[in-house]
Design an enzyme around this catalytic site. Sequence first.
Site, PDB file in Angstrom:
ATOM      1  N   SER A 168       0.837  -1.212   0.000  1.00  0.00           N
ATOM      2  CA  SER A 168       0.000   0.000   0.000  1.00  0.00           C
ATOM      3  C   SER A 168       0.866   1.254   0.000  1.00  0.00           C
ATOM      4  CB  SER A 168      -0.954  -0.016   1.203  1.00  0.00           C
ATOM      5  OG  SER A 168      -0.232   0.205   2.387  1.00  0.00           O
ATOM      6  N   ARG A 198       0.615   3.484  -3.399  1.00  0.00           N
ATOM      7  CA  ARG A 198      -0.021   4.793  -3.227  1.00  0.00           C
ATOM      8  C   ARG A 198       0.866   5.888  -3.826  1.00  0.00           C
ATOM      9  NH1 ARG A 198       0.032   4.927   1.783  1.00  0.00           N
ATOM     10  NH2 ARG A 198      -1.997   3.945   2.083  1.00  0.00           N
ATOM     11  N   ASN A 246       0.070   7.839  -7.461  1.00  0.00           N
ATOM     12  CA  ASN A 246      -0.095   9.295  -7.502  1.00  0.00           C
ATOM     13  C   ASN A 246       0.889   9.937  -8.457  1.00  0.00           C
ATOM     14  OD1 ASN A 246      -2.063  10.713  -5.577  1.00  0.00           O
ATOM     15  ND2 ASN A 246      -1.366   8.929  -4.449  1.00  0.00           N
TER      16      ASN A 246
END
Lengths: 156, 269
Positions: free
Chosen positions: B205, B209, B213
């Site tokens: 994660s 993440r 992005n």
Amino acid sequence: MEFNATLLGQAITFAILVWFTMKFVWPPLTNMMEERAKRIADGLAAAERGKQDLEVAEKRAGDELRKAKQQATEIVMAAEKRASQIVEEAKDVARTEGARLVADAKSDIDQEVLRAKETLREHVALLAVAGAEKILRHEIDKAKHADLLASIKAEF
Amino acid sequence: MASNATEYIKHHLTFWNSSHEGGFWSIHVDTFTISLLLGFVFVGIFATVARNAKVENPGRLQLFVESLIELVDTQVKEIFHAKSKVVAPLALTIFCWVFLMNAMDMLPVDLLPWVAANIGAALGHDPHHVYLRVVPSADVNATFAMSLSVMLYIIGFSIKAKGLGGWGKELLTAPFHAHNPVLALFLAPINLAFQLVELAAKPISLSLRLFGNMYAGELIFILIALLPWGAQWLLGAPWAIFHILVITLQAFVFMMLTTVYLSLAVEAH
């Protein structure tokens, strides 16, 4: 999404960066910042202490000033008292001196009076004797009536 | 135009690979070099400031560095309650390094690739085959390298805090707890599976993440670059301004979650 040896290279770079930061960046900076915090705290405490010292000193200075004023008043009062005392003493001295002078003068006068009286008495006696002599020279012998003359003389 | 656009996008999304064939033992020269340089920028600035740090009359740069340290220190102290010499420097490194890598997205999307193409051409290469991706955090290798390192720290902190036996026991007995030995034996593999999933979920994660992005941000900049030049600012400016927030936030989130994970690792369940 392609995994390859870049991952290992990146991990090594990352490990070195973390190690370096842990060794040469974090401790000196945080220590310095703690030292600064401590110094600021010390400075504030010192300022506070200085303020208190100043208050104490001001209070003491006020006390000293008040004491000095009181002392000055006391000294002035003592001086005035002493001055009036000196004046009184001087008056006393002058009075006694004056009295003494007056007394001296009086005794002098008395003596002079006595002396004058004596002289006068002698003169009067002499004059009387001379008068009597002149009278008696015609009537009495000087030698015969010497006793009588002496008694008259003593009576003067 | 369509094939041209596809080619343009593809060109921008191709790494400078050390080997034409790729393969596991090749590396992305662009990701590695740029992140290394940014790492040098980070430790260079911070070490210089640390070396010349003055207690009184700090300069502007020192104040800036101090404010970053203060920020990280406050967050770490709030989250991580055990004593550790590693967590705060680790958090600072993550925040600064990730921020710098993300910040490469702020450069015009064609600037460095264009420079590289010209240098490549000057060196006798075909400029169309000179690839350069300037945002290292849009490379899964970079993000996973960090998040897997963080996972190793998590394991290390767990073992250090609870001992190898204690950590092993925790893997088998939490989250489902049973006093009955038979039931406990039955629950052990389930617990282990849960724990391993949890352990694996953290780095995945964390890295996805950040990667997602940054990859999306980069891609949108590339797409904006395809617009007619007179209209580019219309989307480019808002996206760039928004991206200032994103790059800072992603760096911050990576740092915070790392600290949270490490604090969970040292605390008993």
